[in-house]
Design a protein around this motif. Sequence first.
Motif, PDB file in Angstrom:
ATOM      1  N   PRO A 244     -20.471  -4.677 -13.620  1.00 57.71           N
ATOM      2  CA  PRO A 244     -21.008  -5.267 -12.394  1.00 57.71           C
ATOM      3  C   PRO A 244     -21.905  -4.279 -11.657  1.00 57.71           C
ATOM      4  O   PRO A 244     -21.757  -3.059 -11.771  1.00 57.71           O
ATOM      5  N   GLU A 249     -19.936  -7.736  -6.359  1.00 61.17           N
ATOM      6  CA  GLU A 249     -20.160  -8.505  -7.579  1.00 61.17           C
ATOM      7  C   GLU A 249     -18.912  -8.478  -8.458  1.00 61.17           C
ATOM      8  O   GLU A 249     -18.562  -9.490  -9.086  1.00 61.17           O
ATOM      9  N   ARG A 253     -17.020 -11.855  -9.647  1.00 59.01           N
ATOM     10  CA  ARG A 253     -16.764 -12.133 -11.062  1.00 59.01           C
ATOM     11  C   ARG A 253     -15.275 -12.402 -11.312  1.00 59.01           C
ATOM     12  O   ARG A 253     -14.903 -13.323 -12.026  1.00 59.01           O
TER      13      ARG A 253
END
Length: 455
Positions: A244, A249, A253
Amino acid sequence: MAERLSAREVLALVADDFAELPCEEREDGPDGPLGWPGYGAARARAAARTGERESVVCGTGTVGGPGGTRAVLMAFEFGFLGGSLGQRTGDRLQAAYAYARAHRLPVVPLVATGGSRMQEGMLALTQLQRVARQSVLTREAGLPQIAVVRDPATGGGWATLGAGADVVLALPGAQVGFAGSRVRPAHADPAAYTAEAQVAVGSADAVVRPGELRGTLARWLRLLTAPSGTPAPVPGPLGATAPPAGGWEAVRRARAPERPRAHAYLDAYFTERVAITGDRCGGADPEGMLCGFGTHGGRTVAYAAQTGTATRPAGYRTAARLIRLADRLGIPVLTLVDTPGAANDAAAERAGVGPAIADLFAAVASARTPVTTLVIGEGGSGGALALAAPGNTWATPDSYFSVIAPELAAAILKRPPEEAAATADQLRLTPRDLADLGVIRTGDHLFPGTGDRHP
């Protein structure tokens, strides 16, 4: 009510080559040790009706046919005075346990009993202590015990040979409970005293149909009698492969609905597997913690896997039970971490979530068998860390591990909600951050080009 099979019928159901073990019969007078009027005649009638001399038949047999696992089998004959335990029953059980230890064989009690034999009074009841002692000695010898509870399995027989086993299988519709039908409260719900109810509350592992019993028992015996000192290999990632860009992020995810969860990892890792259910303390968390044993690369690996939900106290206790059993049997363990954190509602507190997490920390910390951990999604605080192996924890590219969720960290620091993303970066919770901090290991199979890095 389940079909009541005789001792010989249930033995034939699981093994083709049963051989009865010899046992010296004690002499106790015509009417037993208490001189109970008519007891001798009752035993004679029971013997004539069943063809057995006592309420249990003990011997050895190969479960699963040629190539199966040889085990010591203890089958109760309910037709002999209700399968009750007396002194002679205790003699047979003790001899069978001793034979199992001497020949390094697993033990399979096939339990159908109404409890202790009244005509022998306290001498009958104390047989439960003998059985418990033999079970403990067998456990300390590193030999598995897999009970099959039939109809009925009540009283001390259920509370020792049944519930005291490592794994408990039950026949459908069997009456299972400490209180038999004639001694429980008049208005008690009969549904609470069934095999299905015992599985629901975590006191038994599975209900198995008679036609499937041989195959299921053979699979359990094969898996639990295959120790190995080699750590479980780390599964490969099933989701994202690129690291990432940053902390937020990584969080997004890990929380993505489409991200692979525990079921997908277990299906990809194992060629076969069997599950244990429940914490043996009245609770189960089948939606939040998956535990059991399976075959990977031709050898047995135990697993405890979080499913992405908040883990309940029963889930932590079931995982601790799994790890301790694997440790005693010398089987390596794989744990999959994926939880936003421990359940923190009032029900979880009443069920002892703190002590349950403490117990799992202790089980992992004290394990002599190797434990391998892969973080496959959210690693939320201590509720996730309790399942992680110190020094042997890995992480997939679509996971994170954090002291606390970024939103909660921002709230504690009195930051506005929109600063949660920036807080995630400051927490350094991505797999690469964690590797740099020495918290997890990385390798080329998870992050190409990183090599194997140890904490």
